[in-house]
Scaffold this motif. Structure first.
Motif, PDB file in Angstrom:
ATOM      1  N   PHE A  99      82.471  23.207  -5.178  1.00 62.10           N
ATOM      2  CA  PHE A  99      81.409  23.760  -4.264  1.00 62.10           C
ATOM      3  C   PHE A  99      82.309  24.685  -3.442  1.00 62.10           C
ATOM      4  O   PHE A  99      81.942  25.811  -3.033  1.00 62.10           O
ATOM      5  N   VAL A 100      83.207  24.038  -2.800  1.00 65.27           N
ATOM      6  CA  VAL A 100      84.070  24.710  -1.719  1.00 65.27           C
ATOM      7  C   VAL A 100      84.677  25.883  -2.474  1.00 65.27           C
ATOM      8  O   VAL A 100      84.696  27.114  -1.902  1.00 65.27           O
ATOM      9  N   ILE A 101      85.324  25.791  -3.373  1.00 67.91           N
ATOM     10  CA  ILE A 101      86.054  26.967  -3.917  1.00 67.91           C
ATOM     11  C   ILE A 101      84.877  27.991  -4.576  1.00 67.91           C
ATOM     12  O   ILE A 101      85.084  29.437  -4.103  1.00 67.91           O
ATOM     13  N   SER A 102      83.620  27.576  -4.853  1.00 69.12           N
ATOM     14  CA  SER A 102      82.800  28.877  -5.351  1.00 69.12           C
ATOM     15  C   SER A 102      82.226  29.422  -4.142  1.00 69.12           C
ATOM     16  O   SER A 102      82.032  30.660  -4.157  1.00 69.12           O
ATOM     17  N   THR A 103      81.954  28.716  -3.012  1.00 73.93           N
ATOM     18  CA  THR A 103      81.578  29.408  -1.885  1.00 73.93           C
ATOM     19  C   THR A 103      82.651  30.460  -1.102  1.00 73.93           C
ATOM     20  O   THR A 103      82.337  31.676  -1.022  1.00 73.93           O
ATOM     21  N   VAL A 104      83.950  30.100  -1.371  1.00 69.63           N
ATOM     22  CA  VAL A 104      84.850  31.357  -1.025  1.00 69.63           C
ATOM     23  C   VAL A 104      85.137  32.283  -2.104  1.00 69.63           C
ATOM     24  O   VAL A 104      85.219  33.497  -1.848  1.00 69.63           O
ATOM     25  N   GLN A 105      84.657  31.990  -3.504  1.00 70.27           N
ATOM     26  CA  GLN A 105      84.749  32.902  -4.285  1.00 70.27           C
ATOM     27  C   GLN A 105      83.874  33.874  -4.400  1.00 70.27           C
ATOM     28  O   GLN A 105      83.983  35.083  -4.897  1.00 70.27           O
ATOM     29  N   VAL A 106      82.695  33.564  -4.160  1.00 68.78           N
ATOM     30  CA  VAL A 106      81.635  34.315  -3.888  1.00 68.78           C
ATOM     31  C   VAL A 106      81.968  35.720  -2.919  1.00 68.78           C
ATOM     32  O   VAL A 106      81.822  36.694  -3.166  1.00 68.78           O
ATOM     33  N   PHE A 155      72.779  34.384   6.371  1.00 62.51           N
ATOM     34  CA  PHE A 155      73.007  34.561   5.114  1.00 62.51           C
ATOM     35  C   PHE A 155      71.624  34.578   4.384  1.00 62.51           C
ATOM     36  O   PHE A 155      71.492  35.352   3.371  1.00 62.51           O
ATOM     37  N   LEU A 156      70.704  33.506   4.750  1.00 58.09           N
ATOM     38  CA  LEU A 156      69.301  33.621   4.077  1.00 58.09           C
ATOM     39  C   LEU A 156      68.709  34.977   4.395  1.00 58.09           C
ATOM     40  O   LEU A 156      67.912  35.276   3.567  1.00 58.09           O
ATOM     41  N   ILE A 157      68.851  35.456   5.490  1.00 63.63           N
ATOM     42  CA  ILE A 157      68.043  36.640   5.981  1.00 63.63           C
ATOM     43  C   ILE A 157      68.469  37.950   5.140  1.00 63.63           C
ATOM     44  O   ILE A 157      67.880  38.610   4.493  1.00 63.63           O
ATOM     45  N   ILE A 158      69.843  38.100   5.043  1.00 65.11           N
ATOM     46  CA  ILE A 158      70.288  39.028   4.045  1.00 65.11           C
ATOM     47  C   ILE A 158      69.800  38.977   2.620  1.00 65.11           C
ATOM     48  O   ILE A 158      69.654  39.744   1.931  1.00 65.11           O
ATOM     49  N   THR A 159      70.063  37.573   2.111  1.00 67.33           N
ATOM     50  CA  THR A 159      69.825  37.270   0.655  1.00 67.33           C
ATOM     51  C   THR A 159      68.356  37.604   0.458  1.00 67.33           C
ATOM     52  O   THR A 159      67.958  38.183  -0.469  1.00 67.33           O
ATOM     53  N   LEU A 180      81.855  37.465   5.903  1.00 67.76           N
ATOM     54  CA  LEU A 180      81.914  36.629   6.963  1.00 67.76           C
ATOM     55  C   LEU A 180      81.261  35.207   7.133  1.00 67.76           C
ATOM     56  O   LEU A 180      81.832  34.157   7.155  1.00 67.76           O
ATOM     57  N   VAL A 181      79.971  35.355   7.013  1.00 68.04           N
ATOM     58  CA  VAL A 181      78.947  34.530   7.066  1.00 68.04           C
ATOM     59  C   VAL A 181      79.303  33.364   5.779  1.00 68.04           C
ATOM     60  O   VAL A 181      79.347  32.031   5.824  1.00 68.04           O
ATOM     61  N   ILE A 182      79.527  33.988   4.709  1.00 67.98           N
ATOM     62  CA  ILE A 182      79.862  33.016   3.421  1.00 67.98           C
ATOM     63  C   ILE A 182      81.054  32.459   3.583  1.00 67.98           C
ATOM     64  O   ILE A 182      81.389  31.137   3.360  1.00 67.98           O
ATOM     65  N   ASN A 183      82.072  33.129   4.272  1.00 62.48           N
ATOM     66  CA  ASN A 183      83.532  32.446   4.552  1.00 62.48           C
ATOM     67  C   ASN A 183      83.467  31.135   5.562  1.00 62.48           C
ATOM     68  O   ASN A 183      83.826  30.239   5.210  1.00 62.48           O
TER      69      ASN A 183
END
Length: 314
Positions: free
Chosen positions: A232-239, A38-42, A294-297
């Motif tokens: 925080f959990v909801i925000s991760t999934v919602q992104v 995720f950090l590499i892509i971002t 996938l990595v965000i989930n």
């Protein structure tokens, strides 16, 4: 003064590194790999102007004679184009870097809109209760009965018809952020309301009332911090959901225009060519989208387990 600030910074860093979340993260290979990807892509998306060989927003920089060139690693590939080119002769590697940045911006900003609306409504609904609670929650139930894509498709299609394609394309990013954000706020509202209903009966809330604190201060300064874990959990999934929604809408022609690439618009632009042999135009952006979501989930699943004391086992 600077020594005190350094000491406080070191103390904060030490507390973070010694926390249960950091301990769990260091012991979870899936979370480590997901965070690294995720950090590499971002970072690649954030620094796209420095990394990308060309600017995909500037049509004068690509040649139609270079259209549909395969990736550099294939037999007919051109070393100048790592991932090949699209039907306009645009460097696909550059377009993916800029497109990923656009998709991340839309996903993160849409979640901020969702969180602001949902948290505000959830706090008011749970704390005030009574008729206001019933009205707001029934409104949330009505909102949940419609899918995000259905609401977005209707709104964006009407907007495109009213304002015309040129104006719509100019403000497409803001429209996507707004419609995806507004369509998903009930997820936050219901979660925050449930937390508020449990917290407002506790002694520290009664003490705050006795001290004369206003309702807004009690909700924001005292009750809201106890709702941060599920938020925080909801925000991760919602992104991840917002990025998928943007890609779906762009694929349908109701999102970002081809001239302003996002992962969805890149997939859409190459779909007509996938059966003619130019598979890379759609496939490579599609793989990037799948990996990103996938990595965000996976990070969201890890965060949910860590922040839920019933699931966390150390």
């Amino acid at each position: 003064m600077s020594m005190m600030a350094d000491h406080q910074g070191n103390s904060l860093f030490a507390r973070i590194m010694n926390s249960n979340m950091a301990y769990s993260f260091k012991r979870n290979p899936v979370a480590i790999v997901s965070m690294a990807i995720f950090l590499i892509i971002t970072l690649a998306a954030v620094f796209a102007p420095l990394i990308a060989p060309t600017d995909p927003y500037d049509p004068s920089l690509y040649d139609i004679l270079d259209s549909e060139l395969p990736p550099a690693w294939t037999n007919q590939g051109d070393p100048k184009f790592l991932f090949g080119t699209d039907d306009q002769g645009r460097d696909l590697w550059s377009a993916i870097l800029y497109g990923t940045r656009t998709s991340l911006i839309i996903g993160i900003c849409a979640v901020f809109v969702q969180a602001f609306l949902g948290i505000s409504i959830g706090l008011i609904s749970g704390y005030v209760g009574g008729r206001i609670d019933n009205i707001l929650m029934r409104f949330a139930d009505i909102q949940l009965s419609f899918s995000t894509l259905m609401v977005a498709i209707i709104f964006l299609a009407v907007s495109q018809a009213l304002f015309g394609s040129e104006t719509f394309n100019k403000y497409a990013l803001f429209m996507l952020v707004g419609v995806i954000g507004i369509a998903e706020w009930p997820q936050y509202a219901r979660t925050v309301r449930a937390t508020v209903l449990a917290e407002k009966k506790k002694e520290y809330v009664d003490s705050a009332r006795v001290l004369g604190f206003s309702s807004i201060r009690i909700m924001v300064r005292h009750i809201l911090p106890n709702s941060l874990s599920p938020i925080f959990v909801i925000s991760t999934v919602q992104v991840a959901n917002a990025i998928i929604s943007e890609a779906s809408l762009s694929f349908l022609g109701l999102g970002m225009p081809v001239s302003q690439p996002s992962l969805g618009s890149l997939i859409s632009s190459g779909f007509d060519y996938i059966f003619s042999g130019s598979w890379w135009i759609t496939t490579i952006p599609g793989v990037v989208l799948v990996v990103l979501v996938l990595v965000i989930n996976l990070l969201g699943d890890w965060m949910r387990d860590v922040l839920n004391p019933k699931l966390y086992k150390g």
